[in-house]
Design a protein around this motif. Structure first.
Motif, PDB file in Angstrom:
ATOM      1  N   LYS A  65      -3.514 -15.037   2.870  1.00 43.34           N
ATOM      2  CA  LYS A  65      -2.147 -15.075   2.562  1.00 43.34           C
ATOM      3  C   LYS A  65      -1.747 -16.421   2.430  1.00 43.34           C
ATOM      4  CE  LYS A  65      -1.562 -10.447   2.871  1.00 43.34           C
ATOM      5  NZ  LYS A  65      -2.560 -10.061   3.429  1.00 43.34           N
ATOM      6  N   GLY A 198     -10.574  -5.998   0.401  1.00 40.40           N
ATOM      7  CA  GLY A 198      -9.831  -4.971   0.984  1.00 40.40           C
ATOM      8  C   GLY A 198      -8.562  -4.818   0.007  1.00 40.40           C
ATOM      9  N   ALA A 199      -7.806  -3.835   0.534  1.00 43.53           N
ATOM     10  CA  ALA A 199      -6.431  -3.819   0.051  1.00 43.53           C
ATOM     11  C   ALA A 199      -5.276  -3.653   0.777  1.00 43.53           C
ATOM     12  CB  ALA A 199      -6.364  -2.499  -1.102  1.00 43.53           C
ATOM     13  N   THR A 201      -1.532  -5.885   0.218  1.00 42.67           N
ATOM     14  CA  THR A 201      -0.795  -5.594  -1.063  1.00 42.67           C
ATOM     15  C   THR A 201      -1.540  -5.030  -2.136  1.00 42.67           C
ATOM     16  OG1 THR A 201      -1.232  -7.887  -1.739  1.00 42.67           O
ATOM     17  CG2 THR A 201       0.359  -7.677   0.054  1.00 42.67           C
ATOM     18  N   GLY A 252      -3.850  -5.613   8.232  1.00 42.80           N
ATOM     19  CA  GLY A 252      -4.141  -6.324   6.789  1.00 42.80           C
ATOM     20  C   GLY A 252      -4.218  -5.596   5.636  1.00 42.80           C
ATOM     21  N   TYR A 331      -7.058 -11.984  17.277  1.00 37.36           N
ATOM     22  CA  TYR A 331      -7.309 -10.794  17.694  1.00 37.36           C
ATOM     23  C   TYR A 331      -8.042 -10.507  19.225  1.00 37.36           C
ATOM     24  CZ  TYR A 331      -6.473  -9.922  12.915  1.00 37.36           C
ATOM     25  OH  TYR A 331      -5.861  -9.981  11.719  1.00 37.36           O
TER      26      TYR A 331
END
Ligand SMILES: *Cc1c(COP(=O)(O)O)cnc(C)c1O
Length: 372
Positions: A65, A198-199, A201, A252, A331
């Protein structure tokens, strides 16, 4: 006289000067930053297949990000939407908020992160430590509405979900895809068979998918998602109104609905990964790489092995590239805490065995697992 007065309107000039200085600060930050590493791994079961992991956790703000936040600020400034002294707001479950808070502080702007109250406490502390304000909302479905309220009161809405797909310069400018392809230049297989991401946004998959076409590469794009996510159902039917059939513990990615930045047509394949497999894979990555990464990195890793197993079954050689999306330290109290896993009824042992068998023998980790 009149026209000269208009030309030197002092307020407009001051605004323009501030935008220029803000853009200069972003460019300086970019010049100070190094590119992220592309780490290479090989496994005994997958002879002739090279695995590469782009370490996006090594950005100053700890996740991929960082790229998005920089792009969103640039986009707001170049569109004339962001002015000196304006507050900045976005709805984010964590990683984006941390990166946006960092850039807002750099530009001397007040940042408000609208987050679900259930967000990992470590992420809330990270945003606050960067001077950001966390506006916690009990109902996660209300975060967008709350961000819009702040915007109506004058804040600049960075709007990661609305703008991620267009804020990044997909043709180049060292976007993540250009960086990966450049770093592979001297490798045995410089044009990967697959790039896996991954997805959240949808920005990363949109940038990679467009770039692969633009550069006329044969590489295909696989999106790795938590089983039953909004992206999974939407991609299958090209349905912009699809919703998730189950929630996910992986932060995320695995959005409950189809986001505006999901460009289904540039995605060649979707691999669904159960949460316990993603978490087991995140634990295993720590062993393989000597460092902790988050759950979505585990999701990507499982999908890589799935794709590699079908390449191997067809006798195909080549390379597979994926992303390590964020730092695992975030995490420590969740995915990496055995009592948290037990409380969420997650047993990673069978998946750990399936993943290790896959690395050793080149079989798919998902068909061999006893549970889904
Ligand atoms: C945002 C995010 C993703 C997905 O990236 P997008 O470009 O938003 O689709 C994956 N993993 C983590 C940890 C993220 O924060």
């Amino acid at each position: 006289m009149d026209s000269i007065l208009r030309l030197v309107n002092p307020q407009r000039e001051a605004e323009r000067r501030w935008v220029h200085s803000a853009l200069a600060k972003l460019q300086q930050e970019s010049a100070r930053s190094a590119d992220t590493h592309l780490l290479k791994l090989n496994f005994p079961g997958f002879h002739g297949i090279d695995f590469y992991f782009k370490d996006e956790a090594s950005h100053p703000t700890g996740s991929l990000k960082h790229r998005l936040a920089r792009s969103l600020f640039l986009y707001a400034l170049c569109n004339g939407r962001l002015r000196d002294g304006q507050a900045v707001v976005d709805a984010s479950s964590g990683s984006t908020a941390i990166s946006e808070a960092w850039f807002a502080r750099m530009l001397g702007l007040h940042f408000i992160a609208v987050m679900p109250a259930c967000t990992a406490p470590g992420k809330i502390r990270d945003v606050q430590a960067l001077g950001g304000e966390c506006d916690l909302v009990d109902d996660p479905a209300q975060v967008h509405a709350r961000a819009a309220e702040h915007a109506a009161r004058g804040a600049c809405h960075l709007d990661q979900f609305g703008l991620a797909e267009r804020a990044t310069d997909w043709r180049g400018n060292n976007n993540i895809a250009e960086s990966i392809i450049g770093q592979l230049a001297l490798e045995a297989e410089p044009e990967p068979e697959w790039i896996v991401c991954g997805a959240g946004t949808g920005g990363t998959s949109a940038t990679i998918g467009r770039y692969l076409r633009y550069r006329r590469l044969h590489s295909r794009l696989c999106v790795a998602e938590p089983a039953g996510s909004g992206f999974v159902h939407g991609w299958r039917t090209r349905d912009p109104h699809a919703v998730a059939s189950q929630p996910t513990l992986i932060e995320g990615i695995g959005r409950p609905r189809v986001e505006p930045g999901f460009l289904f047509d540039v995605v060649d394949r979707v691999v669904e990964v159960p949460d316990s497999a993603s978490i087991a894979a995140a634990w295993l990555l720590e062993e393989l790489l000597g460092r902790r990464y988050g759950g979505s990195s585990g999701t990507n890793f499982v999908a890589c092995l799935q794709l590699a197993a079908s390449m191997r079954a067809r006798g195909q050689r080549g390379s597979i590239v994926s992303l390590l999306c964020d730092r695992g330290e975030r995490y420590a109290q969740t995915l990496f805490d055995p009592s948290w896993l037990a409380a969420h009824d997650i047993d990673i042992a069978p998946w750990d065995a399936a993943l290790r068998a896959s690395l050793a023998t080149g079989t798919t980790p998902m068909a061999t697992s006893p549970t889904a």
